[in-house]
Design a protein around this motif. Sequence first.
Motif, PDB file in Angstrom:
ATOM      1  N   ARG A   1      15.697  84.958   3.044  1.00 36.46           N
ATOM      2  CA  ARG A   1      16.795  84.142   3.585  1.00 36.46           C
ATOM      3  C   ARG A   1      17.798  85.014   4.367  1.00 36.46           C
ATOM      4  NH1 ARG A   1      19.183  78.881   3.812  1.00 36.46           N
ATOM      5  NH2 ARG A   1      21.269  79.419   4.480  1.00 36.46           N
TER       6      ARG A   1
ATOM      7  N   ASP B   1      18.573  84.294   8.202  1.00 33.04           N
ATOM      8  CA  ASP B   1      19.956  83.998   8.598  1.00 33.04           C
ATOM      9  C   ASP B   1      20.439  84.945   9.690  1.00 33.04           C
ATOM     10  OD1 ASP B   1      20.205  81.887   6.946  1.00 33.04           O
ATOM     11  OD2 ASP B   1      21.527  82.856   5.474  1.00 33.04           O
TER      12      ASP B   1
ATOM     13  N   ASP C   1      24.048  85.809  -2.363  1.00 36.59           N
ATOM     14  CA  ASP C   1      22.781  85.480  -1.701  1.00 36.59           C
ATOM     15  C   ASP C   1      21.867  84.645  -2.599  1.00 36.59           C
ATOM     16  OD1 ASP C   1      23.341  86.927   0.656  1.00 36.59           O
ATOM     17  OD2 ASP C   1      22.823  88.801  -0.354  1.00 36.59           O
TER      18      ASP C   1
ATOM     19  N   GLU D   1      22.392  81.559  -4.012  1.00 35.75           N
ATOM     20  CA  GLU D   1      22.661  80.128  -4.156  1.00 35.75           C
ATOM     21  C   GLU D   1      21.324  79.395  -4.183  1.00 35.75           C
ATOM     22  OE1 GLU D   1      25.596  77.917  -1.734  1.00 35.75           O
ATOM     23  OE2 GLU D   1      26.228  79.954  -1.251  1.00 35.75           O
TER      24      GLU D   1
ATOM     25  N   ASP E   1      20.194  76.406  -4.264  1.00 36.91           N
ATOM     26  CA  ASP E   1      19.923  75.266  -3.398  1.00 36.91           C
ATOM     27  C   ASP E   1      19.318  75.691  -2.059  1.00 36.91           C
ATOM     28  OD1 ASP E   1      20.454  73.143  -4.850  1.00 36.91           O
ATOM     29  OD2 ASP E   1      22.133  72.393  -3.638  1.00 36.91           O
ATOM     30  N   LYS E   2      19.828  76.811  -1.556  1.00 38.83           N
ATOM     31  CA  LYS E   2      19.380  77.271  -0.239  1.00 38.83           C
ATOM     32  C   LYS E   2      18.057  78.021  -0.326  1.00 38.83           C
ATOM     33  CE  LYS E   2      23.946  77.630   1.733  1.00 38.83           C
ATOM     34  NZ  LYS E   2      25.080  78.515   1.910  1.00 38.83           N
TER      35      LYS E   2
ATOM     36  N   MET F   1      11.365  78.409   2.466  1.00 41.96           N
ATOM     37  CA  MET F   1      11.776  79.700   1.910  1.00 41.96           C
ATOM     38  C   MET F   1      10.683  80.272   0.989  1.00 41.96           C
ATOM     39  SD  MET F   1      14.235  81.246   3.033  1.00 41.96           S
ATOM     40  CE  MET F   1      15.167  79.885   3.698  1.00 41.96           C
TER      41      MET F   1
END
Length: 207
Positions: free
Chosen positions: A40, A44, A66, A68, A70-71, A77
Amino acid sequence: MIIAIDGPAASGKGTIARRLAQHYGLAHLDTGLLYRATARVLLDSGLRLDDPARAVAAARGLALTDFEEDKLRGAKMGEAASIVAAIPEVRSALLDMQRKFASRPQGAVLDGRDIGTVICPDATAKLFVTASPEVRAQRRALELRSRGERVDYADVLADIRRRDERDAGRSAAPLVAAADAARLDTTDLDVERAIAAAVAIVERAKR
Ligand code: DC
């Protein structure tokens, strides 16, 4: 007591790991999150996933923010994590963190692909959790839909097969059962039966 749980995507290993951690009062580390968070950070920043130097820097620089969940949980991912996880230097960069987590005095539960083989070869109990690709795809499709993702079963199944191939076919710490791991096939088991079988395996290993 260290409990090492490995297995392919959507085999049920995450649920089993969480429930075993609750059952025995141990801390739990989902090591897939480390690879997902690394991927991620790269995405990003608009960076390639297969650039070893950048990927190592991302892995070394991981911060609490870094993680989280949910993301990190989506299908995209998972696929990205599988790509960075094939880079040997990324795996080395994340090794100490995982061993440190496992070495806490009370012990811990860790789940991933190489816990029983590489991270904690001396774990008290090792489980290798499997299920047929079709059942895993059904479970993953349900999970992704419950998170609001619009997914097609055939796509999820293709994704699972591709990830199995990449995770098991890579040269660095491939997905493989440790010689002394107990296999747990959850294809025909509901969650409670799978947990009961997992507890039975740990109880046998503790003796
Ligand atoms: O368990 P997961 O789906 O969150 O893992 C995502 C990817 O990360 C998986 O396809 C392979 C990689 N991974 C790994 O190589 N080693 C681990 N210990 C955990 C995950």
